[in-house]
Design an enzyme around this catalytic site. Structure first.
Site, PDB file in Angstrom:
ATOM      1  N   LYS A 273       0.859  -1.201   0.000  1.00  0.00           N
ATOM      2  CA  LYS A 273       0.000   0.000   0.000  1.00  0.00           C
ATOM      3  C   LYS A 273       0.892   1.247   0.000  1.00  0.00           C
ATOM      4  O   LYS A 273       1.969   1.225  -0.592  1.00  0.00           O
ATOM      5  CB  LYS A 273      -1.001  -0.042   1.164  1.00  0.00           C
ATOM      6  CG  LYS A 273      -1.797  -1.357   1.175  1.00  0.00           C
ATOM      7  CD  LYS A 273      -2.998  -1.353   2.067  1.00  0.00           C
ATOM      8  CE  LYS A 273      -3.702  -2.707   1.978  1.00  0.00           C
ATOM      9  NZ  LYS A 273      -4.925  -2.778   2.784  1.00  0.00           N
TER      10      LYS A 273
ATOM     11  N   HIS B 172      -8.401  -3.263  -6.151  1.00  0.00           N
ATOM     12  CA  HIS B 172      -8.398  -3.338  -4.686  1.00  0.00           C
ATOM     13  C   HIS B 172      -9.568  -2.500  -4.145  1.00  0.00           C
ATOM     14  O   HIS B 172      -9.917  -1.469  -4.726  1.00  0.00           O
ATOM     15  CB  HIS B 172      -7.068  -2.805  -4.132  1.00  0.00           C
ATOM     16  CG  HIS B 172      -6.898  -3.127  -2.679  1.00  0.00           C
ATOM     17  ND1 HIS B 172      -7.516  -2.394  -1.696  1.00  0.00           N
ATOM     18  CD2 HIS B 172      -6.226  -4.127  -2.054  1.00  0.00           C
ATOM     19  CE1 HIS B 172      -7.216  -2.929  -0.515  1.00  0.00           C
ATOM     20  NE2 HIS B 172      -6.436  -3.983  -0.706  1.00  0.00           N
TER      21      HIS B 172
ATOM     22  N   GLU C 292      -9.734  -0.477  -1.856  1.00  0.00           N
ATOM     23  CA  GLU C 292      -9.375   0.936  -1.600  1.00  0.00           C
ATOM     24  C   GLU C 292      -9.423   1.744  -2.894  1.00  0.00           C
ATOM     25  O   GLU C 292      -9.753   2.936  -2.877  1.00  0.00           O
ATOM     26  CB  GLU C 292      -7.987   0.990  -0.934  1.00  0.00           C
ATOM     27  CG  GLU C 292      -8.060   0.489   0.516  1.00  0.00           C
ATOM     28  CD  GLU C 292      -6.814  -0.202   1.036  1.00  0.00           C
ATOM     29  OE1 GLU C 292      -5.718  -0.002   0.485  1.00  0.00           O
ATOM     30  OE2 GLU C 292      -6.941  -0.975   2.015  1.00  0.00           O
TER      31      GLU C 292
HETATM   32  P1  13P Z   1      -4.560  -6.361   5.733  1.00  0.00           P
HETATM   33  O1  13P Z   1      -3.763  -7.626   5.593  1.00  0.00           O
HETATM   34  O2  13P Z   1      -3.788  -5.237   6.355  1.00  0.00           O
HETATM   35  O3  13P Z   1      -5.894  -6.598   6.358  1.00  0.00           O
HETATM   36  O4  13P Z   1      -4.860  -5.863   4.229  1.00  0.00           O
HETATM   37  C1  13P Z   1      -5.343  -6.748   3.302  1.00  0.00           C
HETATM   38  C2  13P Z   1      -5.247  -6.102   1.976  1.00  0.00           C
HETATM   39  O5  13P Z   1      -5.927  -5.128   1.707  1.00  0.00           O
HETATM   40  C3  13P Z   1      -4.286  -6.652   1.016  1.00  0.00           C
HETATM   41  O6  13P Z   1      -4.498  -6.127  -0.253  1.00  0.00           O
END
Ligand code: 13P
Length: 249
Positions: free
Chosen positions: A11, A94, A96
């Protein structure tokens, strides 16, 4: 036999220097076996990280690509550029990106096609929000995302994709889907692929789980017959946690 894959999604974390340290550490600790390991770094890290990954089973990925091939799109990064930086994978869709950047199914479908046209393997994400699960709509939501994002691909192109099921309520919350919830949805996705492309392609498609996957729960999640690995957020930011998940296989 379908591939087992553990991909780290960094990220928007890590300076270039910190990212390089992490990549070097992981490169030292990965031993080539039957698990493909992918580091999905920020764009600006890609070409430097590419230079330090020397293991046969360790690959580089981006977290997004532009929905156009090239041109006047200030601030965007094309699939061709990502490929030229040394990446083999790219995360598409994703949650997000879907939520904060309003990426629609049709935009994501364009990104998938541009990725494939540039020899990148898309890791196509799908997953429901909590309200959709509580309303009993989670299966339909995920099927819709997969169908709209991927199902106009040719069988050859579809065979080059990877899918990641990431329930939005499990991302970054510390609450993971139970092994049963993950298996149920992965089976739904695989059956849906079988309906469209036939059993051999469905059986060969890697479907990863993402959402609060950690060394402590990875084994339980990965032993499910339809869970072929993980897309890891927070736990991909330290080598020990990430390698704990890789070694859970
Ligand atoms: P987490 O493992 O921090 O929950 O995030 C998952 C994710 O969004 C991977 O793309």
């Amino acid at each position: 036999m379908r591939k087992k894959i553990v991909a780290g999604n960094w990220k928007m974390n890590k300076t270039l220097q910190d990212g390089m340290e992490l990549a070097k550490t992981i490169n030292r600790q990965v031993y080539d076996n039957n698990v493909i390991v992918v580091l999905c770094t920020p764009f600006i890290h890609l070409s430097d990280v590419a230079k330090v990954l020397s293991k046969d089973s360790l690959f580089l990925g981006a977290q997004n690509c532009a929905s156009e091939a090239s041109g006047a799109f200030t601030g965007e990064v094309s699939a061709e550029m990502i490929r030229s930086a040394g990446a083999d994978y790219v995360i598409i869709g994703h949650s997000e990106r879907r939520t904060y950047f309003k990426e629609s199914d049709s935009i994501l479908n364009k990104k998938v096609k541009l990725s494939l046209a540039n020899n990148l393997i898309p890791i196509f994400c799908c997953g429901e929000v909590l309200a959709e699960r509580q309303a009993g709509k989670h299966i339909q939501v995920v099927k819709d995302q997969v169908e709209k994002g991927l199902f106009d691909l040719s069988p050859e192109d579809f065979s080059r994709t990877v899918i990641a099921y990431e329930p939005v309520w499990a991302i970054g919350t510390g609450v993971n889907a139970t092994a049963e919830q993950a298996q149920e949805m992965h089976k739904v996705i695989r059956d849906c692929i079988a309906g469209k492309y036939g059993n051999p392609i469905a059986e060969n498609t890697s479907i990863l789980y993402g959402g609060s996957c950690k060394p402590s729960n990875a084994k339980e999640l990965f032993t499910n017959p339809d869970v072929d690995g993980g897309l890891i957020g927070g736990a991909s930011l330290t080598a020990s946690d990430f390698m704990g998940i890789v070694n859970a296989f």
